[in-house]
Design a protein around this motif. Structure first.
Motif, mmCIF file in Angstrom:
data_model
loop_
_atom_site.group_PDB
_atom_site.id
_atom_site.type_symbol
_atom_site.label_atom_id
_atom_site.label_comp_id
_atom_site.label_asym_id
_atom_site.label_seq_id
_atom_site.Cartn_x
_atom_site.Cartn_y
_atom_site.Cartn_z
ATOM 1 N N PHE A 43 53.921 64.673 13.410
ATOM 2 C CA PHE A 43 52.617 64.389 12.803
ATOM 3 C C PHE A 43 51.502 65.074 13.586
ATOM 4 C CE2 PHE A 43 48.854 62.346 11.351
ATOM 5 C CZ PHE A 43 49.109 62.189 9.992
ATOM 6 N N ARG A 44 51.619 65.083 14.907
ATOM 7 C CA ARG A 44 50.606 65.787 15.713
ATOM 8 C C ARG A 44 50.630 67.277 15.398
ATOM 9 N NH1 ARG A 44 52.873 62.785 19.861
ATOM 10 N NH2 ARG A 44 53.362 64.682 21.012
ATOM 11 N N GLY A 45 51.811 67.829 15.070
ATOM 12 C CA GLY A 45 51.892 69.231 14.647
ATOM 13 C C GLY A 45 51.117 69.469 13.366
ATOM 14 N N PHE A 46 51.214 68.531 12.420
ATOM 15 C CA PHE A 46 50.411 68.600 11.196
ATOM 16 C C PHE A 46 48.920 68.595 11.544
ATOM 17 C CE2 PHE A 46 47.890 65.545 8.684
ATOM 18 C CZ PHE A 46 47.588 66.349 7.585
ATOM 19 N N MET A 47 48.522 67.701 12.428
ATOM 20 C CA MET A 47 47.110 67.633 12.819
ATOM 21 C C MET A 47 46.662 68.969 13.413
ATOM 22 S SD MET A 47 47.173 63.750 14.397
ATOM 23 C CE MET A 47 45.603 63.835 15.217
ATOM 24 N N ASP A 48 47.469 69.530 14.274
ATOM 25 C CA ASP A 48 47.128 70.815 14.893
ATOM 26 C C ASP A 48 46.998 71.922 13.842
ATOM 27 O OD1 ASP A 48 47.163 69.613 17.373
ATOM 28 O OD2 ASP A 48 49.121 70.428 17.960
ATOM 29 N N ALA A 49 47.835 71.873 12.805
ATOM 30 C CA ALA A 49 47.798 72.908 11.763
ATOM 31 C C ALA A 49 46.497 72.887 10.976
ATOM 32 C CB ALA A 49 48.990 72.745 10.822
ATOM 33 N N THR A 50 45.797 71.764 10.968
ATOM 34 C CA THR A 50 44.528 71.699 10.229
ATOM 35 C C THR A 50 43.411 72.485 10.919
ATOM 36 O OG1 THR A 50 43.719 69.644 11.267
ATOM 37 C CG2 THR A 50 45.138 69.420 9.294
ATOM 38 N N ALA A 51 43.650 72.936 12.127
ATOM 39 C CA ALA A 51 42.644 73.764 12.819
ATOM 40 C C ALA A 51 42.374 75.050 12.052
ATOM 41 C CB ALA A 51 43.115 74.089 14.241
ATOM 42 N N ALA A 52 43.335 75.492 11.243
ATOM 43 C CA ALA A 52 43.173 76.733 10.471
ATOM 44 C C ALA A 52 41.998 76.664 9.494
ATOM 45 C CB ALA A 52 44.462 77.054 9.717
#
Length: 188
Positions: A70-79
């Protein structure tokens, strides 16, 4: 019609069960449509998330924090962070742990901060604390920020989620959907 997306990660199926309860709550509200999106499939659903009126986030609490996927998903929103496509959308959250506390409040706080960073409007649970312990009381774990659930570890024969926790998750979905319907401008 308001659109509510439920983005979740589930390691052993219990958080998915909560996500399904949230979805049932969303779809119990006339004028609302919900969809489930597992973080493992989010790459195919960014447009759907950007079009949603509300996004409800859910993940298990692992070692006092949100699960790594889930934290990986959060990080992907930086795009798309600077473009702010989620600004003024409703947001809410739910989590699960094996122990009664499990530091699940920390996970809900992480979700609320994440939503705030995207300019979203956080919706709390809106239920008074329950009084039934492991019984059938709504909000039996007494959280205001979002829905919390607890069950024994996945290898235990009693690992199923409590009915009260699933009902609480449904209340969260229904509340977000009700607010989304009220805030959605008339199509006329």
């Amino acid at each position: 019609m308001s659109r509510v997306a439920i983005v979740y990660h589930s390691a052993y199926g219990r958080t998915r069960s909560l996500a399904e309860a949230v979805l049932a709550g969303v779809e119990s509200q006339p004028g609302s449509h919900g969809c489930l999106i597992a973080v493992e499939q989010v790459q195919e659903h960014w447009d759907e998330l950007h079009r949603a009126d509300a996004i409800i986030f859910g993940a298990p609490t692992c070692m006092g924090s949100l699960s790594a996927p889930f934290r990986g998903f959060m990080d992907a929103t930086a795009a798309f962070y600077l473009a702010q496509p989620w600004r003024d959308k409703l947001a809410a959250g739910f989590t699960h742990a094996d122990s009664l506390s499990g530091d699940t409040l920390n996970s809900l706080l992480q979700l609320a901060v994440f939503a705030s960073q995207h300019g979203m409007i956080w919706v709390g649970l809106g239920l008074l604390p329950g009084t039934g312990g492991e019984g059938s009381s709504l909000n039996r774990l007494g959280c205001s920020l979002g829905a919390m659930a607890q069950s024994l570890p996945e290898h235990s024969p009693q690992a199923a989620l409590a009915l009260a926790d699933r009902r609480t998750a449904a209340c969260l979905g229904q509340r977000v959907a009700q607010i989304a319907v009220r805030l959605r401008p008339d199509p006329d």
